[in-house]
Design a protein around this motif. Structure first.
Motif: not given
Length: 103
Positions: A19-21, A87-89, A91-96
């Motif tokens: 995650s971002a954190g 942005k990577y995180v 994108d991965k969450k949206l992809e999930q």
């Protein structure tokens, strides 16, 4: 790779979530909550982090005490990589959730 400040030991693990954190890692060597660490990992060929500072906020023994899940909070991410990382995180969450923005 994860390096502990406490005893300068180095460990390897498998990223289970990010995650971002912070980041979740499955590994065979337990580390204590509160341990300051440096972590190195690659998200893709262009996005790599070396010696990112963090600290362990959670540990959980999995199964018959062979694997340990550890949660690491990031203390800082290099400013020049922060936007690309976020942005990577995202994108991965949206992809999930099979969610796409735009065409």
């Amino acid at each position: 790779d994860i390096r502990s400040y406490k005893d300068n030991s180095e460990h390897k693990g498998v990223v289970t979530n990010i995650s971002a954190g912070g980041i979740g890692i499955l590994m065979t060597a337990p580390l204590e909550v509160g341990t300051d660490v440096k972590i190195s990992f690659k998200l893709n060929p262009k996005l790599q982090f070396d010696d990112l500072k963090g600290f362990i906020v959670r540990t959980e023994v999995i199964g018959d005490q062979f694997f340990t899940f550890i949660g690491i909070n990031f203390l800082s991410i290099q400013p020049e990589k922060r936007t690309e990382f976020n942005k990577y995180v995202l994108d991965k969450k949206l992809e999930q959730y099979n969610f796409k923005i735009g065409g």
